[in-house]
Design a protein around this motif. Structure first.
Motif, PDB file in Angstrom:
ATOM      1  N   LYS A 145       0.828  -1.196   0.000  1.00 53.34           N
ATOM      2  CA  LYS A 145       0.000   0.000   0.000  1.00 53.34           C
ATOM      3  C   LYS A 145       0.872   1.260   0.000  1.00 53.34           C
ATOM      4  N   PHE A 146       1.981   1.206   0.736  1.00 50.78           N
ATOM      5  CA  PHE A 146       2.812   2.394   0.838  1.00 50.78           C
ATOM      6  C   PHE A 146       3.769   2.549  -0.339  1.00 50.78           C
ATOM      7  N   ARG A 147       3.929   1.450  -1.127  1.00 51.70           N
ATOM      8  CA  ARG A 147       4.879   1.517  -2.234  1.00 51.70           C
ATOM      9  C   ARG A 147       4.460   2.617  -3.215  1.00 51.70           C
ATOM     10  N   GLY A 179       1.591  12.700  16.266  1.00 48.67           N
ATOM     11  CA  GLY A 179       0.462  13.262  15.519  1.00 48.67           C
ATOM     12  C   GLY A 179      -0.759  12.426  15.788  1.00 48.67           C
ATOM     13  N   PRO A 180      -1.952  13.029  15.645  1.00 50.21           N
ATOM     14  CA  PRO A 180      -3.174  12.264  15.888  1.00 50.21           C
ATOM     15  C   PRO A 180      -3.312  11.103  14.914  1.00 50.21           C
ATOM     16  N   SER A 181      -4.221  10.213  15.230  1.00 56.99           N
ATOM     17  CA  SER A 181      -4.425   9.021  14.413  1.00 56.99           C
ATOM     18  C   SER A 181      -4.756   9.375  12.957  1.00 56.99           C
ATOM     19  N   GLY A 182      -4.101   8.672  12.038  1.00 57.79           N
ATOM     20  CA  GLY A 182      -4.419   8.855  10.621  1.00 57.79           C
ATOM     21  C   GLY A 182      -3.784  10.068   9.965  1.00 57.79           C
ATOM     22  N   LYS A 185       1.761   9.174  10.045  1.00 59.18           N
ATOM     23  CA  LYS A 185       3.008   8.915  10.767  1.00 59.18           C
ATOM     24  C   LYS A 185       3.811   7.784  10.125  1.00 59.18           C
ATOM     25  N   GLU A 186       3.111   6.710   9.758  1.00 56.34           N
ATOM     26  CA  GLU A 186       3.841   5.591   9.158  1.00 56.34           C
ATOM     27  C   GLU A 186       4.379   5.973   7.781  1.00 56.34           C
ATOM     28  N   LEU A 187       3.587   6.742   7.061  1.00 52.72           N
ATOM     29  CA  LEU A 187       4.038   7.201   5.737  1.00 52.72           C
ATOM     30  C   LEU A 187       5.346   7.991   5.851  1.00 52.72           C
ATOM     31  N   SER A 291       3.836   8.008  17.904  1.00 53.34           N
ATOM     32  CA  SER A 291       2.843   8.003  18.982  1.00 53.34           C
ATOM     33  C   SER A 291       1.733   8.982  18.650  1.00 53.34           C
ATOM     34  N   ASN A 292       0.485   8.575  18.944  1.00 56.97           N
ATOM     35  CA  ASN A 292      -0.582   9.561  18.765  1.00 56.97           C
ATOM     36  C   ASN A 292      -0.924  10.245  20.088  1.00 56.97           C
ATOM     37  N   ARG A 293      -0.119   9.939  21.126  1.00 60.57           N
ATOM     38  CA  ARG A 293      -0.273  10.676  22.380  1.00 60.57           C
ATOM     39  C   ARG A 293       0.967  11.529  22.587  1.00 60.57           C
ATOM     40  N   GLU A 324      -6.075  21.341  10.264  1.00 65.22           N
ATOM     41  CA  GLU A 324      -5.152  22.479  10.324  1.00 65.22           C
ATOM     42  C   GLU A 324      -4.309  22.599   9.056  1.00 65.22           C
ATOM     43  N   ARG A 325      -4.588  21.762   8.064  1.00 68.08           N
ATOM     44  CA  ARG A 325      -3.889  21.912   6.773  1.00 68.08           C
ATOM     45  C   ARG A 325      -4.899  21.755   5.647  1.00 68.08           C
ATOM     46  N   LYS A 326      -5.882  22.626   5.692  1.00 65.95           N
ATOM     47  CA  LYS A 326      -6.978  22.507   4.741  1.00 65.95           C
ATOM     48  C   LYS A 326      -6.527  22.686   3.302  1.00 65.95           C
ATOM     49  N   ALA A 331      -6.021  18.467  -2.994  1.00 69.90           N
ATOM     50  CA  ALA A 331      -4.996  17.648  -3.657  1.00 69.90           C
ATOM     51  C   ALA A 331      -5.016  16.214  -3.128  1.00 69.90           C
ATOM     52  N   LEU A 332      -5.184  16.074  -1.817  1.00 67.54           N
ATOM     53  CA  LEU A 332      -5.264  14.723  -1.236  1.00 67.54           C
ATOM     54  C   LEU A 332      -6.468  13.984  -1.800  1.00 67.54           C
ATOM     55  N   ALA A 333      -7.601  14.701  -1.875  1.00 72.47           N
ATOM     56  CA  ALA A 333      -8.828  14.060  -2.358  1.00 72.47           C
ATOM     57  C   ALA A 333      -8.657  13.588  -3.804  1.00 72.47           C
ATOM     58  N   VAL A 371      -6.248  12.110   7.657  1.00 71.78           N
ATOM     59  CA  VAL A 371      -6.073  11.735   6.254  1.00 71.78           C
ATOM     60  C   VAL A 371      -6.675  10.360   5.959  1.00 71.78           C
ATOM     61  N   ARG A 372      -6.572   9.451   6.940  1.00 72.83           N
ATOM     62  CA  ARG A 372      -7.119   8.123   6.689  1.00 72.83           C
ATOM     63  C   ARG A 372      -8.630   8.204   6.472  1.00 72.83           C
ATOM     64  N   GLU A 373      -9.310   9.055   7.241  1.00 73.81           N
ATOM     65  CA  GLU A 373     -10.757   9.188   7.077  1.00 73.81           C
ATOM     66  C   GLU A 373     -11.080   9.796   5.704  1.00 73.81           C
TER      67      GLU A 373
HETATM   68  N1  LIG Z   1       0.441  13.659   3.116  1.00 71.13           N
HETATM   69  C1  LIG Z   1      -0.075  12.516   2.654  1.00 71.13           C
HETATM   70  N2  LIG Z   1      -0.096  12.289   1.321  1.00 71.13           N
HETATM   71  C2  LIG Z   1      -0.642  11.151   0.832  1.00 71.13           C
HETATM   72  N3  LIG Z   1      -1.168  10.189   1.588  1.00 71.13           N
HETATM   73  C3  LIG Z   1      -1.164  10.345   2.915  1.00 71.13           C
HETATM   74  C4  LIG Z   1      -0.623  11.506   3.522  1.00 71.13           C
HETATM   75  N4  LIG Z   1      -0.738  11.399   4.854  1.00 71.13           N
HETATM   76  C5  LIG Z   1      -1.339  10.215   5.084  1.00 71.13           C
HETATM   77  N5  LIG Z   1      -1.596   9.570   3.923  1.00 71.13           N
HETATM   78  C6  LIG Z   1      -2.274   8.267   3.790  1.00 71.13           C
HETATM   79  O1  LIG Z   1      -3.250   8.180   4.810  1.00 71.13           O
HETATM   80  C7  LIG Z   1      -3.302   6.881   5.392  1.00 71.13           C
HETATM   81  C8  LIG Z   1      -2.980   6.973   6.865  1.00 71.13           C
HETATM   82  O2  LIG Z   1      -1.608   7.251   7.036  1.00 71.13           O
HETATM   83  P1  LIG Z   1      -0.702   6.498   8.129  1.00 71.13           P
HETATM   84  O3  LIG Z   1      -1.094   5.076   8.243  1.00 71.13           O
HETATM   85  O4  LIG Z   1       0.710   6.814   7.838  1.00 71.13           O
HETATM   86  O5  LIG Z   1      -1.212   7.299   9.425  1.00 71.13           O
HETATM   87  P2  LIG Z   1      -0.810   7.099  10.961  1.00 71.13           P
HETATM   88  O6  LIG Z   1      -0.570   8.453  11.513  1.00 71.13           O
HETATM   89  O7  LIG Z   1       0.285   6.092  11.068  1.00 71.13           O
HETATM   90  O8  LIG Z   1      -2.170   6.535  11.558  1.00 71.13           O
HETATM   91  P3  LIG Z   1      -2.403   5.718  12.954  1.00 71.13           P
HETATM   92  O9  LIG Z   1      -2.086   6.648  14.072  1.00 71.13           O
HETATM   93  O10 LIG Z   1      -3.870   5.416  12.892  1.00 71.13           O
HETATM   94  O11 LIG Z   1      -1.524   4.528  12.882  1.00 71.13           O
HETATM   95  C9  LIG Z   1      -2.298   6.057   4.601  1.00 71.13           C
HETATM   96  O12 LIG Z   1      -2.959   5.371   3.581  1.00 71.13           O
HETATM   97  C10 LIG Z   1      -1.337   7.099   4.040  1.00 71.13           C
HETATM   98  O13 LIG Z   1      -0.729   6.644   2.862  1.00 71.13           O
END
Ligand SMILES: Nc1ncnc2c1ncn2[C@@H]1O[C@H](COP(=O)(O)OP(=O)(O)OP(=O)(O)O)[C@@H](O)[C@H]1O
Ligand SMILES: [Mg+2]
Length: 472
Positions: A145-147, A179-182, A185-187, A291-293, A324-326, A331-333, A371-373
């Motif tokens: 997915k991240f590739r 950062g908060p969930s989604g 962070k992993e990206l 961490s999301n805390r 906070e980054r409207k 572009a994300l959408a 972003v995940r939502e």
């Molecule tokens: N700036 C970005 N550009 C493109 N895609 C993004 C961006 N930020 C997040 N995403 C996508 O949003 C989804 C959530 O990102 P990610 O899993 O890295 O979040 P996270 O902070 O690790 O979430 P969690 O705290 O729930 O583990 C992923 O599919 C990721 O590819």
């Protein structure tokens, strides 16, 4: 002896198990026993039948008797390893075949069980193997997915994040991503690895929240044969497997105080001792934690070790919530829509576009799941939308339970909350009406049963631009 009995973090129903034995009662007994874990279990009465079944279907674990008429279990093990090297093979040994079973371990078998069976040993093996197989499968899914994932960074705060990524990537300093969930962070963790000098080495991720201490420990530190029931082979932990690459510890705040101490020692001494082993092993890795805390606050409250905190956050990257980054939202959408269309639509099918009204709704929403939502919302909208345009009604955001919840979390008074709810309704309602009339205000007013002036007043109050609605 340690005997980890974790609450299993994966759904064992995903496991496909095959039992091969020429004694029908053994097949039946193992099927019933292993089936109690929820796994899918099939049985075969010979090695030949097993191979034919494996041609047609994927299996994760095969239990095979050693002594069978026709093809022996040893031959079957050999064939399985030639053709399906990822399958875990467990030898079933009766009286007199134990030596053969032990030599099978040297030839690729994962484990052996002796008759009469010790039920708890078998169950504990399947649980452990299941963890290994399913976590590897999940890691593969995630890394696919991240590739080639682009990072969308239009907003200034995100551009600064990418500058920081560039600065920290080449060195080996530990990085903490908060950062908060989604929020991605992993990206970002994967991006740091990609831009680092060790990009050709492994990137190994482990989520601390999913695992009880005992499993986290055996996963990270590895173990020696005999360290606990079912440890039949020396197994390297992630600290060793990462081998100079990047180790990503996700949800690090949920680590127990005891484990925090163990991690600190590894960071200080750069050596580990596998479970049940006497010798230490040197390890080499770049550590990224997420961490999301807020860890600093946790340190203040005495919930996280201060000494460990300072080692983890040599560099800290903070990801802002999406609201906070409207500027990034359109572009994300568009990006997620393109990805979803590639995944879910056929090549010849037309790809729908986001209507300006839909973009406006996306920009106005609070995105508690970040972003995940947004990604999930766009995927859902693509499926729901039958035409060539995604409209606000396809997004399922207005009046949704989540939207209302976030509304109620923020409000300070009943009146303010009511006002916001009314505005939310007005915005979606009017954007929909304008969308249907292609931005024609008179016709939209007529549709809504309002005067043209009244509609214009509401549009002005809500800052809805007529230009953003028009034809595409
Ligand atoms: N700036 C970005 N550009 C493109 N895609 C993004 C961006 N930020 C997040 N995403 C996508 O949003 C989804 C959530 O990102 P990610 O899993 O890295 O979040 P996270 O902070 O690790 O979430 P969690 O705290 O729930 O583990 C992923 O599919 C990721 O590819
Ligand atoms: Mg994550």
């Amino acid at each position: 002896m340690l005997n980890p009995q974790p609450a299993h973090p994966f759904d064992l129903r995903e496991l496909n198990v095959l039992v091969v034995d020429d004694q029908e009662d053994v097949c039946r007994g193992l099927k019933r026993l292993i089936g109690t874990l929820g796994c899918e279990v099939q049985t075969c009465l010979s090695g030949e039948e097993a191979l034919a079944r494996m041609q047609k279907e994927d299996f994760d674990i095969v239990f095979t008797d050693i002594k069978m008429k026709g093809m022996s279990g040893v031959e079957l093990l050999h064939k399985i390893h030639q053709n399906w090297s990822n399958v875990e093979v467990v030898m079933i040994t009766g009286h007199g075949t134990i030596e053969q079973a032990v030599s099978c371990l040297q030839n690729g078998a994962s484990h052996f069980i002796t008759k009469p069976f010790d039920n708890s040993e078998i169950l504990s093996f399947v649980e452990r193997a299941g963890y290994k197989i399913l976590s590897a499968r999940q890691a593969q899914r995630i890394s696919n997915k991240f590739r080639n994932r682009d990072i969308i960074a239009i907003d200034k705060s995100m551009r600064q994040v990418l500058e920081l990524v560039d600065q920290v990537a080449p060195s080996k300093v530990p990085v903490l991503i908060e950062g908060p969930s989604g929020t991605g962070k992993e990206l970002i963790a994967r991006e740091i690895h990609q831009r680092s000098a060790v990009r050709d080495k492994p990137f190994v991720a482990i989520n601390c929240i999913a695992l009880p201490d005992s499993l986290l420990e055996s996963e990270l530190f590895g173990y020696k044969k005999g360290a606990f029931t079912g440890a039949h082979k020396d197994t390297k932990g992630l600290f060793e497997q990462v081998n100079g690459g990047t180790l990503f510890l996700d949800e690090v705040a949920s680590m127990s105080p005891l484990f925090q101490g163990k991690l600190l020692r590894v960071l200080q001494e750069k050596v580990i001792r596998p479970l049940g082993g006497n010798e230490t092993v040197r390890v080499n890795f770049r550590l990224i934690t997420a961490s999301n805390r807020n860890l600093e606050e946790m340190v203040r409250r005495g919930e996280f070790r201060e000494d460990l905190f300072y080692r983890l956050q040599v560099m800290k990257i903070t990801l802002p919530p999406l609201k906070e980054r409207k500027a990034c939202i359109p572009a994300l959408a568009e990006y997620f829509l393109e990805q979803a269309a590639q995944e879910f639509l056929g090549e010849d099918e037309p790809h729908p576009r986001l209507s300006p009204a839909a973009i406006q709704v996306l920009k106005n929403y609070d995105w508690p799941g970040n972003v995940r939502e947004l990604e999930n919302t766009i995927q859902r909208a693509l499926i729901v939308c039958r035409g060539d345009k995604i409209l606000p009604s396809h997004l399922g955001l207005s009046g949704s339970a989540r939207n209302e919840t976030s509304l109620f979390q923020e409000i300070t008074s009943y009146e303010e909350g009511k006002q916001k709810a009314i505005e939310n309704f007005q915005r979606t309602y009017i954007l929909n009406a304008l969308q249907r009339t292609n931005g024609n205000i008179s016709r939209a007013a007529e549709l809504c049963g309002l005067t043209r002036a009244a509609l214009q007043r509401i549009m002005k109050k809500l800052q809805i631009e007529r230009d953003t609605i028009g034809k595409e």
